[in-house]
Scaffold this motif. Structure first.
Motif, PDB file in Angstrom:
ATOM      1  N   ASN A 358      -1.093  -7.477   8.228  1.00  0.00           N
ATOM      2  CA  ASN A 358      -1.014  -6.022   8.218  1.00  0.00           C
ATOM      3  C   ASN A 358      -2.346  -5.809   8.577  1.00  0.00           C
ATOM      4  O   ASN A 358      -2.865  -4.834   8.438  1.00  0.00           O
ATOM      5  N   GLY A 359      -2.135  -6.089   9.887  1.00  0.00           N
ATOM      6  CA  GLY A 359      -3.582  -5.118  11.525  1.00  0.00           C
ATOM      7  C   GLY A 359      -4.751  -6.312  10.485  1.00  0.00           C
ATOM      8  O   GLY A 359      -5.531  -5.943  11.518  1.00  0.00           O
ATOM      9  N   GLU A 360      -4.465  -6.939  10.215  1.00  0.00           N
ATOM     10  CA  GLU A 360      -5.956  -8.467  10.303  1.00  0.00           C
ATOM     11  C   GLU A 360      -5.054  -9.151  10.738  1.00  0.00           C
ATOM     12  O   GLU A 360      -4.131 -10.483  10.617  1.00  0.00           O
ATOM     13  N   ASN A 361      -6.502  -9.963  11.723  1.00  0.00           N
ATOM     14  CA  ASN A 361      -5.865 -11.532  11.953  1.00  0.00           C
ATOM     15  C   ASN A 361      -6.485 -12.707  10.840  1.00  0.00           C
ATOM     16  O   ASN A 361      -7.331 -11.862  10.445  1.00  0.00           O
ATOM     17  N   VAL A 362      -5.577 -13.139  10.646  1.00  0.00           N
ATOM     18  CA  VAL A 362      -6.022 -14.288   9.264  1.00  0.00           C
ATOM     19  C   VAL A 362      -5.881 -15.613   9.777  1.00  0.00           C
ATOM     20  O   VAL A 362      -4.949 -15.544  10.826  1.00  0.00           O
ATOM     21  N   SER A 363      -6.539 -16.896   9.449  1.00  0.00           N
ATOM     22  CA  SER A 363      -6.099 -18.224   9.773  1.00  0.00           C
ATOM     23  C   SER A 363      -5.388 -18.121   8.628  1.00  0.00           C
ATOM     24  O   SER A 363      -5.698 -18.470   7.811  1.00  0.00           O
ATOM     25  N   VAL A 378      -9.567  -3.236  -0.129  1.00  0.00           N
ATOM     26  CA  VAL A 378      -8.923  -2.276   0.258  1.00  0.00           C
ATOM     27  C   VAL A 378      -7.757  -1.918  -0.323  1.00  0.00           C
ATOM     28  O   VAL A 378      -7.472  -0.839  -0.619  1.00  0.00           O
ATOM     29  N   ALA A 379      -6.818  -3.011  -0.573  1.00  0.00           N
ATOM     30  CA  ALA A 379      -5.310  -3.388  -1.283  1.00  0.00           C
ATOM     31  C   ALA A 379      -6.276  -2.814  -2.427  1.00  0.00           C
ATOM     32  O   ALA A 379      -4.416  -2.382  -3.157  1.00  0.00           O
ATOM     33  N   THR A 380      -6.256  -3.364  -3.042  1.00  0.00           N
ATOM     34  CA  THR A 380      -6.742  -3.079  -4.410  1.00  0.00           C
ATOM     35  C   THR A 380      -7.297  -2.074  -5.478  1.00  0.00           C
ATOM     36  O   THR A 380      -7.904  -2.393  -5.656  1.00  0.00           O
ATOM     37  N   ASN A 381      -7.963  -0.875  -4.615  1.00  0.00           N
ATOM     38  CA  ASN A 381      -8.640  -0.570  -4.762  1.00  0.00           C
ATOM     39  C   ASN A 381     -10.261  -0.532  -4.873  1.00  0.00           C
ATOM     40  O   ASN A 381     -10.136  -0.536  -5.971  1.00  0.00           O
ATOM     41  N   GLY A 400      -2.180  -4.632  -5.291  1.00  0.00           N
ATOM     42  CA  GLY A 400      -2.073  -3.878  -4.659  1.00  0.00           C
ATOM     43  C   GLY A 400      -1.334  -3.672  -3.769  1.00  0.00           C
ATOM     44  O   GLY A 400       0.071  -3.982  -3.543  1.00  0.00           O
ATOM     45  N   THR A 401      -1.848  -2.617  -2.419  1.00  0.00           N
ATOM     46  CA  THR A 401      -1.157  -2.201  -1.655  1.00  0.00           C
ATOM     47  C   THR A 401      -1.431  -2.495   0.203  1.00  0.00           C
ATOM     48  O   THR A 401      -2.455  -2.069   0.060  1.00  0.00           O
ATOM     49  N   LEU A 402      -1.092  -2.928   0.491  1.00  0.00           N
ATOM     50  CA  LEU A 402      -1.506  -3.608   2.077  1.00  0.00           C
ATOM     51  C   LEU A 402      -0.974  -2.676   2.514  1.00  0.00           C
ATOM     52  O   LEU A 402      -0.332  -1.455   2.863  1.00  0.00           O
ATOM     53  N   ALA A 403      -1.865  -2.003   4.436  1.00  0.00           N
ATOM     54  CA  ALA A 403      -1.222  -1.112   5.039  1.00  0.00           C
ATOM     55  C   ALA A 403       0.290  -0.990   5.523  1.00  0.00           C
ATOM     56  O   ALA A 403       0.150   0.161   5.293  1.00  0.00           O
ATOM     57  N   ASP A 404       0.894  -1.913   5.685  1.00  0.00           N
ATOM     58  CA  ASP A 404       2.099  -2.008   5.701  1.00  0.00           C
ATOM     59  C   ASP A 404       3.499  -1.308   4.341  1.00  0.00           C
ATOM     60  O   ASP A 404       4.401  -1.047   4.437  1.00  0.00           O
ATOM     61  N   GLY A 405       2.371  -1.039   3.651  1.00  0.00           N
ATOM     62  CA  GLY A 405       2.757  -0.319   2.086  1.00  0.00           C
ATOM     63  C   GLY A 405       3.215  -1.922   1.436  1.00  0.00           C
ATOM     64  O   GLY A 405       4.377  -1.144   0.386  1.00  0.00           O
ATOM     65  N   LYS A 406       3.278  -2.955   1.895  1.00  0.00           N
ATOM     66  CA  LYS A 406       3.704  -4.391   0.841  1.00  0.00           C
ATOM     67  C   LYS A 406       2.737  -4.299  -0.328  1.00  0.00           C
ATOM     68  O   LYS A 406       2.029  -3.724  -0.463  1.00  0.00           O
ATOM     69  N   ALA A 407       3.819  -4.414  -1.246  1.00  0.00           N
ATOM     70  CA  ALA A 407       2.850  -4.425  -2.710  1.00  0.00           C
ATOM     71  C   ALA A 407       2.931  -6.096  -3.040  1.00  0.00           C
ATOM     72  O   ALA A 407       4.070  -6.687  -2.861  1.00  0.00           O
ATOM     73  N   LEU A 453      -9.329 -16.269  -5.675  1.00  0.00           N
ATOM     74  CA  LEU A 453      -8.105 -14.687  -5.209  1.00  0.00           C
ATOM     75  C   LEU A 453      -7.364 -15.366  -4.969  1.00  0.00           C
ATOM     76  O   LEU A 453      -6.632 -16.715  -4.111  1.00  0.00           O
ATOM     77  N   LEU A 454      -5.837 -15.396  -5.872  1.00  0.00           N
ATOM     78  CA  LEU A 454      -4.333 -15.752  -5.492  1.00  0.00           C
ATOM     79  C   LEU A 454      -3.535 -15.072  -5.158  1.00  0.00           C
ATOM     80  O   LEU A 454      -3.843 -13.858  -5.981  1.00  0.00           O
ATOM     81  N   VAL A 455      -3.214 -14.784  -3.813  1.00  0.00           N
ATOM     82  CA  VAL A 455      -2.134 -13.192  -3.139  1.00  0.00           C
ATOM     83  C   VAL A 455      -0.740 -13.969  -3.293  1.00  0.00           C
ATOM     84  O   VAL A 455      -0.245 -14.675  -3.096  1.00  0.00           O
ATOM     85  N   TYR A 456       0.662 -12.915  -4.426  1.00  0.00           N
ATOM     86  CA  TYR A 456       1.671 -12.904  -4.371  1.00  0.00           C
ATOM     87  C   TYR A 456       2.365 -12.156  -4.336  1.00  0.00           C
ATOM     88  O   TYR A 456       1.887 -11.215  -4.052  1.00  0.00           O
ATOM     89  N   GLU A 457       3.112 -12.689  -3.920  1.00  0.00           N
ATOM     90  CA  GLU A 457       4.851 -11.529  -3.811  1.00  0.00           C
ATOM     91  C   GLU A 457       5.105 -10.839  -5.485  1.00  0.00           C
ATOM     92  O   GLU A 457       4.470 -11.315  -6.292  1.00  0.00           O
ATOM     93  N   PHE A 458       5.148  -9.589  -5.562  1.00  0.00           N
ATOM     94  CA  PHE A 458       4.857  -8.339  -6.274  1.00  0.00           C
ATOM     95  C   PHE A 458       5.979  -8.191  -7.002  1.00  0.00           C
ATOM     96  O   PHE A 458       7.659  -8.163  -6.639  1.00  0.00           O
ATOM     97  N   MET A 459       6.139  -8.789  -8.703  1.00  0.00           N
ATOM     98  CA  MET A 459       7.699  -8.471  -9.114  1.00  0.00           C
ATOM     99  C   MET A 459       7.758  -7.045  -9.675  1.00  0.00           C
ATOM    100  O   MET A 459       7.015  -7.136 -10.741  1.00  0.00           O
ATOM    101  N   PRO A 460       8.582  -6.301  -9.488  1.00  0.00           N
ATOM    102  CA  PRO A 460       9.097  -5.012  -9.904  1.00  0.00           C
ATOM    103  C   PRO A 460       9.294  -4.794 -11.083  1.00  0.00           C
ATOM    104  O   PRO A 460       8.687  -4.273 -11.916  1.00  0.00           O
TER     105      PRO A 460
END
Length: 701
Positions: A358-363, A378-381, A400-407, A453-460
């Motif tokens: 989402n716009g940032e390089n990560v290892s 930024v994603a979680t305000n 959270g919402t990433l820069a590309d709109g992905k939840a 922190l652990l980041v998961y896909e969002f389950m609507p």
């Protein structure tokens, strides 16, 4: 036209029992199919394929001399080498592979016979392959090492008698067994890629064997055996036994045991890393006395002024000590996080690549990234309360919402969490290696500035308990949706137990740990309590019982014993909850002391199983499916773990319309709290249920 040769022989060493089996052979090669019916003594056979695409060699040529030299090298070997031989001389490449359970004398005898047969069957060919009962031999003028090759292949059938039962149900069981063996063999290392096991369907036991040439990579071996397993659908349906033979791998299944229990040569064990710490050298009596003298403090009164000075110095020293101790604790905490991140990266990030997250390089590796903290802020305000989804034992979870709109859903370890670095590492290490459509996907982790922190896909659609135990929302769960959820959860647990690269016991399967995507497909979450089983381990003991009462198997809650059958028990409880729309915990409040399990068993025993069903399902239910699911659920919650079916059997039973199910015994006693709990979730419960990645509360035994 390519030339194929088949030959039947009997080994003097194995002619103890005289019996005959009818085998039907289908030989595949691009553009050609050979069908031959053969009768073999004691299942012994010889098949060869002479390949003319690489040309021929002439008599007394260098190729013939090099080939003869390599044949002599194989024939005169005195070491088994785990049954694998590979050598090159000049233009000739030779690979030989013996079955993993045969000893040296059987291996060399088989290879010598195969060499003799191939000289007769494929003279002057620069490339050929031969399969025998206990070995395979191939040679070529091209490089054939470390390359997966799928053709030519042969399918060899045992048609001695027709198989009993539904052939497609049997095929499903065999595929589950072969898929499990495939993962074991593929992970076998560079010495031996071989696995055997058995599985049952009713009273019938099925035995299977898979093997790859060990020069293949794990992925290549997996791909080869996957292709071989897919091949049984077209040539092995309804058969009592079958073999699929490929140049790089082979598989076989039979309705009788045909292999030894273990490989002929055990693999070397890696040295243990749990070495005992070195003890300090013993001290002499003199040194101990001197040390004791140094520890003694002698106070000499020097008057009021000196006492005040010393008091001030002592107060300053205490202040410095407290300040220094806090700093050391922070340093240790940071050091723990650095060590954990190194461990995670060392275990998961084997190959690094650069990906734009989402716009940032990560290892990151090809499987699992480490995400920068500023991206998540930024994603979680900045983890504001408006984005808080809920809170469990681990800590709060934020949307959270990433820069590309992905939840995304971000699980944040709190400093007062009942879970710590151990559970955090456990979840990262496990779920990062798991890929299945019925498991929640972990997108990455973050370890920066004391944050974990652990980041998961969002389950609507949040978690299953939000719908299941809320009368206003349960209407959205029709029977078909509930049946699909049951089957999806079963497939997810089966993957953990048998099909993944690791054998994993979840230990906390419950409705709040089943998340629902936008199409109401189930995804199992929360692996903080999961445990890995190694090798053939099938049971373990723990002094730390974790999980949720009401879903715990009795042997786990009372004795700390857990196994794959513990997860089967939890699945059975969950299945009955999905059908009834009622919690097992708290059910006894309104049902005069009966647990949901006991209540379901009594209704089923009286032939009144449909009365257990949630009344909201009356219009959409299929009675036969509901009764079958109740029956399966009762099989899963039996008190004796040995009586409970495996998840592979559960998946087969759920998918079959004709299979006969055994009668279940009365379920175990209810494992739950005595405190009365409301049927409807409280506001706090609701808040916790909304948590997209739920964490179990730690309850005392």
């Amino acid at each position: 036209m390519p030339h194929s040769c088949f030959h039947n022989r009997r080994s003097a060493e194995t002619m103890v029992t005289v019996s005959t089996r009818i085998l039907f052979l289908i030989f595949f090669y691009p553009g050609l199919t050979y069908l031959v019916t053969l009768t073999f003594a004691l299942d012994l056979y010889f098949l060869s394929r002479c390949i003319n695409s690489t040309g021929y060699y002439t008599a007394n040529s260098a190729y013939e001399r090099d080939l003869s030299s390599l044949f002599n090298e194989i024939s005169s070997t005195t070491k088994l080498n785990y049954g694998f031989f590979h050598s090159q001389s000049g233009e000739v490449n030779v690979i030989a592979l013996c079955r993993g359970d045969v000893k040296l004398n059987v291996c060399t005898s088989c290879l010598n016979d195969t060499i003799s047969e191939m000289k007769q069957r494929c003279p002057r060919y620069k490339e050929a392959i031969g399969w025998s009962e206990f070995c395979m031999l191939r040679y070529s003028s091209r490089n054939i090492s470390k390359r997966v090759e799928l053709s030519p292949q042969a399918c060899l059938l045992n048609t001695q008698s027709a198989v009993e039962g539904n052939p497609y149900e049997i095929l499903d069981v065999l595929k589950v067994l072969l898929d499990y063996l495939r993962s074991r063999a593929a992970a076998g290392g560079t010495l031996l890629k071989y696995a055997t096991s058995s599985s049952s369907l009713g009273a019938q036991l099925w035995y299977a064997l898979v093997q790859c040439t060990p020069d293949l990579s794990e992925q290549d071996c997996n791909d080869c055996l996957k292709a071989a397993t897919d091949g049984i659908t077209s040539c092995c349906v309804g058969q009592r036994g079958c073999r699929v033979l490929k140049p790089s791998c082979n598989l076989r299944f039979e309705s009788y045991p045909f292999f030894d229990s273990g490989p002929a040569v055990l693999l070397p064990q890696s040295p243990s890393t749990d070495a005992a710490p070195a003890l300090p050298p013993p001290q002499s009596p003199r040194s101990k006395k001197e040390e004791n003298k140094q520890k003694k403090s002698v106070w000499i009164p020097l008057g009021a002024s000196l006492s005040a000075t010393l008091g001030l110095a002592l107060f300053s020293a205490c202040g410095f000590f407290i300040w220094r101790r806090r700093n050391i604790q922070e340093d240790n905490e940071n050091s723990q996080e650095v060590q954990l991140l190194d461990l995670v990266r060392g275990s998961i990030l084997d190959e690094h690549s650069s990906e734009n997250f989402n716009g940032e390089n990560v290892s990151r590796s090809q499987e699992f990234p480490s995400i920068q903290l500023n991206i998540l802020h930024v994603a979680t305000n900045s983890f504001c309360d408006e984005n808080k989804l809920g809170e469990g034992g681990f800590g709060p979870v934020y949307k959270g919402t990433l820069a590309d709109g992905k939840a995304i859903a971000v699980k944040r370890l709190s400093r007062t969490s009942g879970q710590g670095l151990l559970e955090f590492k456990n979840e990262v290490m496990l779920i990062a290696k798991l890929q299945h459509r019925n498991l929640v996907r972990l997108l990455g982790c973050c370890l920066e500035k004391n944050e974990k922190l652990l980041v998961y896909e969002f389950m609507p659609n949040r978690s299953l308990d939000v719908f299941l135990f809320d009368s206003s929302m349960a209407m959205e769960l029709s029977w078909q949706k509930r049946f699909n959820i049951i089957k999806g959860v079963a497939r997810g647990i089966l993957y953990l137990h048998e099909d993944s690269r690791l054998r994993i016991i979840h230990r906390d399967l419950k409705a709040s740990n089943v998340l629902l995507d936008h199409e109401m497909n189930p995804k199992i979450s929360d692996f903080g309590m999961a445990r890995i089983f190694g090798g053939d381990q099938n049971q373990a003991n723990t002094n730390r019982v974790v999980g949720t009462y009401g879903y715990m198997a009795p042997e786990y809650a009372m004795e700390g014993l857990f196994s794959i059958k513990s997860d089967v028990f939890s699945f059975g409880v969950l299945l009955l909850e999905i059908i009834s729309g009622k919690r097992n915990n708290g059910f006894h409040v309104s049902e005069r002391g009966e647990s949901l399990l006991t209540f379901a068993w009594k209704l089923w025993s009286k032939g009144q199983g449909m009365e257990l069903m949630d009344q909201l399902l009356v219009q959409s239910c299929v009675a036969a499916e509901v009764l079958k699911c109740i029956h399966i659920g009762l099989l899963c919650v039996q008190e004796d773990p040995a009586d409970r079916p495996s998840m592979s059997s559960v998946v087969v039973m759920l998918g079959s319309e004709t299979i006969t199910l055994p009668r279940p015994a009365e379920p175990a006693f209810s494992v739950g709290r005595v405190v009365a709990e409301p049927i409807e979730p409280t506001s706090n419960d609701r808040n916790c249920s909304i948590n997209e990645v739920t964490i179990s509360k730690l309850s005392p035994r």
